[in-house]
Design an enzyme around this catalytic site. Structure first.
Site, PDB file in Angstrom:
ATOM      1  CE  LYS A 168      -3.844   0.474  -3.357  1.00 32.55           C
ATOM      2  NZ  LYS A 168      -4.968   1.385  -3.622  1.00 32.55           N
TER       3      LYS A 168
ATOM      4  CG  ASP B   8     -11.532   7.782  -1.957  1.00 31.40           C
ATOM      5  OD1 ASP B   8     -11.837   8.929  -1.557  1.00 31.40           O
ATOM      6  OD2 ASP B   8     -10.531   7.177  -1.551  1.00 31.40           O
TER       7      ASP B   8
ATOM      8  CB  ILE C 235       5.129   5.738  -5.056  1.00 30.98           C
ATOM      9  CG1 ILE C 235       5.865   5.153  -6.260  1.00 30.98           C
ATOM     10  CG2 ILE C 235       4.492   7.071  -5.413  1.00 30.98           C
ATOM     11  CD1 ILE C 235       4.954   4.726  -7.377  1.00 30.98           C
TER      12      ILE C 235
ATOM     13  CE1 TYR D 156      -8.720   1.810   3.310  1.00 26.48           C
ATOM     14  CE2 TYR D 156      -9.350   2.080   1.030  1.00 26.48           C
ATOM     15  CZ  TYR D 156      -9.615   2.246   2.364  1.00 26.48           C
ATOM     16  OH  TYR D 156     -10.779   2.842   2.751  1.00 26.48           O
TER      17      TYR D 156
ATOM     18  CD  GLU E  35       2.656   2.292   4.832  1.00 28.76           C
ATOM     19  OE1 GLU E  35       2.075   1.346   5.372  1.00 28.76           O
ATOM     20  OE2 GLU E  35       3.869   2.517   4.978  1.00 28.76           O
ATOM     21  N   GLY E  36      -0.325   4.449   1.211  1.00 27.04           N
ATOM     22  CA  GLY E  36      -1.697   4.935   1.317  1.00 27.04           C
ATOM     23  C   GLY E  36      -2.360   4.286   2.519  1.00 27.04           C
TER      24      GLY E  36
HETATM   25  N1  LIG Z   1      -0.098   3.720 -11.180  1.00 25.45           N
HETATM   26  C1  LIG Z   1       0.535   4.588 -10.366  1.00 25.45           C
HETATM   27  N2  LIG Z   1       1.589   5.281 -10.821  1.00 25.45           N
HETATM   28  C2  LIG Z   1       2.225   6.164 -10.013  1.00 25.45           C
HETATM   29  N3  LIG Z   1       1.854   6.428  -8.756  1.00 25.45           N
HETATM   30  C3  LIG Z   1       0.807   5.782  -8.242  1.00 25.45           C
HETATM   31  C4  LIG Z   1       0.088   4.822  -9.017  1.00 25.45           C
HETATM   32  N4  LIG Z   1      -0.906   4.326  -8.252  1.00 25.45           N
HETATM   33  C5  LIG Z   1      -0.816   4.946  -7.073  1.00 25.45           C
HETATM   34  N5  LIG Z   1       0.206   5.826  -7.044  1.00 25.45           N
HETATM   35  C6  LIG Z   1       0.602   6.684  -5.930  1.00 25.45           C
HETATM   36  O1  LIG Z   1       0.299   6.075  -4.707  1.00 25.45           O
HETATM   37  C7  LIG Z   1      -0.665   6.817  -3.988  1.00 25.45           C
HETATM   38  C8  LIG Z   1      -1.584   5.866  -3.256  1.00 25.45           C
HETATM   39  O2  LIG Z   1      -2.215   5.008  -4.182  1.00 25.45           O
HETATM   40  P1  LIG Z   1      -3.743   4.631  -4.007  1.00 25.45           P
HETATM   41  O3  LIG Z   1      -4.538   5.879  -3.924  1.00 25.45           O
HETATM   42  O4  LIG Z   1      -4.131   3.657  -5.056  1.00 25.45           O
HETATM   43  O5  LIG Z   1      -3.671   3.876  -2.619  1.00 25.45           O
HETATM   44  P2  LIG Z   1      -4.513   3.990  -1.310  1.00 25.45           P
HETATM   45  O6  LIG Z   1      -3.861   3.099  -0.364  1.00 25.45           O
HETATM   46  O7  LIG Z   1      -5.913   3.751  -1.608  1.00 25.45           O
HETATM   47  O8  LIG Z   1      -4.244   5.468  -0.864  1.00 25.45           O
HETATM   48  P3  LIG Z   1      -5.156   6.524  -0.156  1.00 25.45           P
HETATM   49  O9  LIG Z   1      -5.988   5.891   0.827  1.00 25.45           O
HETATM   50  O10 LIG Z   1      -4.113   7.453   0.398  1.00 25.45           O
HETATM   51  O11 LIG Z   1      -5.944   7.182  -1.238  1.00 25.45           O
HETATM   52  C9  LIG Z   1      -1.350   7.691  -5.030  1.00 25.45           C
HETATM   53  O12 LIG Z   1      -1.874   8.865  -4.489  1.00 25.45           O
HETATM   54  C10 LIG Z   1      -0.196   7.968  -5.980  1.00 25.45           C
HETATM   55  O13 LIG Z   1       0.617   9.007  -5.491  1.00 25.45           O
END
Ligand SMILES: Nc1ncnc2c1ncn2[C@@H]1O[C@H](COP(=O)(O)OP(=O)(O)OP(=O)(O)O)[C@@H](O)[C@H]1O
Ligand SMILES: [Mg+2]
Lengths: 280, 412
Positions: free
Chosen positions: B111, B206, B88, B93, B90-91
């Site tokens: 995740k 956040d 989906i 973290y 790559e965030g």
């Molecule tokens: N349960 C879920 N269902 C569908 N998509 C999801 C879900 N959890 C996360 N995502 C997608 O993945 C993205 C990143 O997830 P998340 O924010 O938890 O990770 P992160 O690594 O902390 O990202 P960031 O630092 O970019 O905010 C979300 O913005 C969303 O698009």
């Protein structure tokens, strides 16, 4: 609105722990675990760690043995891994190096070495890295075996409010009951019973010890059942009357030690099997 | 001191009698193996020594549900219980995948936590994320199903319900902005999730539109607890980190270096999100902290002794030249908002964190009771899901959450 609930061992997990399934007698298992909890406690003191982190570590440690056997995991590694993890969970993380140092000293002490016989560990030597690795791996094993559910509820807040409700919040009463709650951390009760039951047991023992009169059926105020409270008292009291020689368990710190003991004591294994047969 | 020398109470009541008999029991025959064992191991039914099932038991206090409601101790399952579908996103973290539960066929989001170069064991930040998610069960918080592991010690995945959209992509792709009635529904959901987290002692830290997921049934789910932590915990040397909350949504007290902060930081972010729903674009699209502060000063008017008494004692306040006093610009910016709506927005974007509205107060705000009333979630239209397959376009680039390494280094 659902509050998240802390995990407790299921009936089948209680009926036969993995260690007992591996032929380790129940009395030996509880003695080994109680001894390891004392190690966690001592390490906590040497590291000036907060009591909440130590208690959290001990509770996670006990949960672990409802899903893992002493024959497959080294009890001392898991004990120190639990302290490492519990410290993070309580927002007072320890430096790995400090924890490894204390682990090293306590291991040597358990082997009967005293004072200057305990060598100083070199930070670049193998021992340091081996122990550090063992800690990090143990922390991860605990998380995995507990399904990353590390939710722990500590009993101290409830103790104070229950005693206040009973009109018994004098310092000596609180201190005595607090002591029972801490001692109980060496037993598996926090993985078996809900907090109100354990707190009621500590209050019951305290009321007996200090000859305090409490209202009839007071434990019902706290949603505890008499048989449960009584059973927790049993677990705590048995800590003061260990069945197994202290010297035997103090040296059983690794899965290797446990395996050796089992080989040397084939009759104990038979007893364990008999126990299992009775309960299944 | 041994508690073995129990003094029997002088006055004996009925329960005391029966108690003392049993006390005898566990103290005077501790050597009889069989008996000790029999008591050590709670017996299976018909009389288990743990009172698990008491159908006749009087109703419990809400704080002490029956023991049967507690989960048992369950080891993590393997990630191979899931079939990987598509990545989906790559965030900062971790990587998020869409996957299918091989047993049930359910579609989930996995995740993967970034654990690679960790020198201090399992990162405390990842622990906080997992714990906060597990602690905050709520209709409007993304549901965590379990945490699964791969072959090596560094492969850990949080399994969540898969939610079709995130609000940020949705806002960009939608042809027309949300209706007032829809905004009210979304705000009520967001506020009730935030209220729930706060009453469980969790700060999210956040909140922003890309961390708000939304399903096709008009329901918002707060996600990404990567920066969450419990408040009331020891804050560590140097206070709480200032490296929280993505810049555009960051509260002024954090920008000005406050050593401690609390639930109010999340409500500032909620205010920014409210404005973004109304404007269909982020409220403060600043490139730096300085620019952000001046945008805030412009919209709210610069802080005064009246509006924010502590402002002048904050660490960074001295380094800032306040613009000359001027009235707030809310009305000009949000021309079509009713005065109740404007009042809610201004209560969320309020300088003094002590007097900023709380989530539970906001839920009761008159804005939600005036016409048009909140729309039922079922009546929301559905949208094509970017996360479920189609290549995701890069949208306007909102700055990402502060980097974790820094979070580790400076503070806990
Ligand atoms: N349960 C879920 N269902 C569908 N998509 C999801 C879900 N959890 C996360 N995502 C997608 O993945 C993205 C990143 O997830 P998340 O924010 O938890 O990770 P992160 O690594 O902390 O990202 P960031 O630092 O970019 O905010 C979300 O913005 C969303 O698009
Ligand atoms: Mg995110």
């Amino acid at each position: 609105m659902s509050r998240s609930l802390y995990p407790l061992a299921s009936l089948s997990q209680i009926r036969q722990t993995p260690s007992r399934a591996d032929g380790i007698p129940a009395s030996l298992e509880s003695a080994i675990l109680a001894n390891a909890c004392k190690l966690i406690h001592t390490a906590g003191i040497l590291l000036h760690q907060k009591q909440v982190a130590v208690a959290t570590a001990q509770i996670l440690f006990h949960r672990f043995w409802f899903v893992s056997s002493l024959k497959s995991f080294s009890v001392a590694d898991i004990a120190f891994g639990a302290l490492y993890l519990g410290s993070k969970l309580e927002e007072c993380p320890l430096r790995v190096r400090d924890l490894v140092n204390v682990y090293h000293v306590l291991l040597q002490r358990a082997k009967g070495k005293v004072g200057t016989e305990i060598g100083i560990m070199s930070y670049f030597g193998n021992t340091f890295y081996e122990l550090k690795d063992a800690l990090v791996v143990a922390e991860m094993q605990i998380l995995k075996r507990l399904g990353f559910n590390t939710h722990v509820v500590l009993p101290y807040g409830s103790l104070v409010s229950y005693l206040r409700l009973l009109g018994q919040d004098r310092p000596n009463v609180v201190a005595k009951a607090w002591g029972y709650l801490n001692d109980a951390l060496q037993s598996p009760v926090y993985a078996l019973y809900q907090v109100p039951t354990i707190v009621s047991a500590a209050i019951l023992l305290t009321s007996r010890f200090l000859a305090i009169r409490l209202p009839d059926a007071w434990w019902k105020l706290f949603d505890a059942e008499w048989e449960d409270v009584w059973s927790v008292c049993g677990y705590i009291m048995r800590l003061y009357h260990p069945e197994i020689d202290k010297k035997v368990v103090e040296r059983m710190l690794t899965k290797g030690d446990v395996r050796t003991w089992l080989e040397e004591n084939p009759r104990a294994v038979d007893v364990a099997q008999e126990e299992n047969a009775i309960h299944n | 001191m041994s508690a073995g020398n129990l003094t029997p109470s002088r006055k004996r009541s009925k329960w005391n009698d029966e108690g003392d008999d049993a006390a005898e029991d566990f103290q005077s025959h501790p050597r009889s193996k069989r008996r000790v064992k029999a008591r050590l191991v709670p017996r299976p039914s018909p009389s288990p020594s743990i009172a698990i099932a008491h159908p006749t038991r009087p109703s419990h206090c809400v704080y002490v549900p029956p023991r049967t409601q507690h989960p048992s101790i369950l080891p993590s399952r393997s990630v191979y219980c899931y079939e990987r579908l598509n990545q989906i996103e790559e965030g900062s973290y971790g990587v998020v995948f869409r996957a299918r539960d091989k047993q049930t066929g359910d579609i989930v989001a996995l995740k993967k936590l970034k654990l690679d170069e960790e020198k201090n064991g399992f990162p405390i930040t990842a622990l906080r994320e997992v714990n906060a998610l597990m602690a905050c069960h709520h209709e409007n918080v993304v549901r965590v199903r379990e945490v699964v592991v791969g072959d090596t010690l560094t492969q850990v995945f949080v399994v969540m319900d898969f939610i079709e959209h995130d609000l940020k992509s949705l806002l960009t792709l939608m042809p027309a902005p949300f209706l007032q009635s829809e905004i009210k529904t979304l705000m009520l959901q967001l506020l009730s999730a935030v209220d729930h987290c706060h009453s469980n002692w969790i700060l999210h830290r956040d909140l922003k539109t890309s961390n708000l997921l939304m399903n096709n049934r008009g329901t918002i789910k707060v996600a990404d607890f990567g920066l969450a932590r419990r408040y009331g915990d020891p804050v560590g040397v140097g206070g709480m980190t200032q490296l929280v909350v993505t810049l555009w949504y960051r509260a002024p007290e954090i920008l000005l270096g406050a050593m401690s902060y609390s639930t109010a930081v999340d409500l500032w972010s909620v205010g920014c999100i409210f404005a973004e729903l109304l404007l269909k674009e982020p409220l403060f699209q600043a490139k730096s902290e300085m620019e952000l502060l001046s945008m805030i000063f412009k919209l709210l008017g610069p802080p005064t002794h009246n509006s924010w008494p502590e402002y002048f004692s904050l660490p960074l306040a001295k380094t800032i030249n306040l613009p000359s006093p001027q009235p707030p610009q809310f009305r000009q910016k949000f021309q079509y908002l009713t005065s109740a709506g404007l009042d809610l927005l201004m209560s969320l974007l309020f300088y003094d964190p002590e007097r900023r509205i709380t989530a539970s107060e906001a839920l009761d705000h008159p804005y939600f009771k005036e016409s048009p009333l909140p729309k039922h979630p079922d009546l929301f239209g559905s949208f094509p899901s970017a996360a479920a397959g189609e290549k995701k376009q890069k949208l306007f680039n909102s700055p990402s959450a502060p980097v974790r390494a820094a979070d580790n280094k400076f503070s806990m």
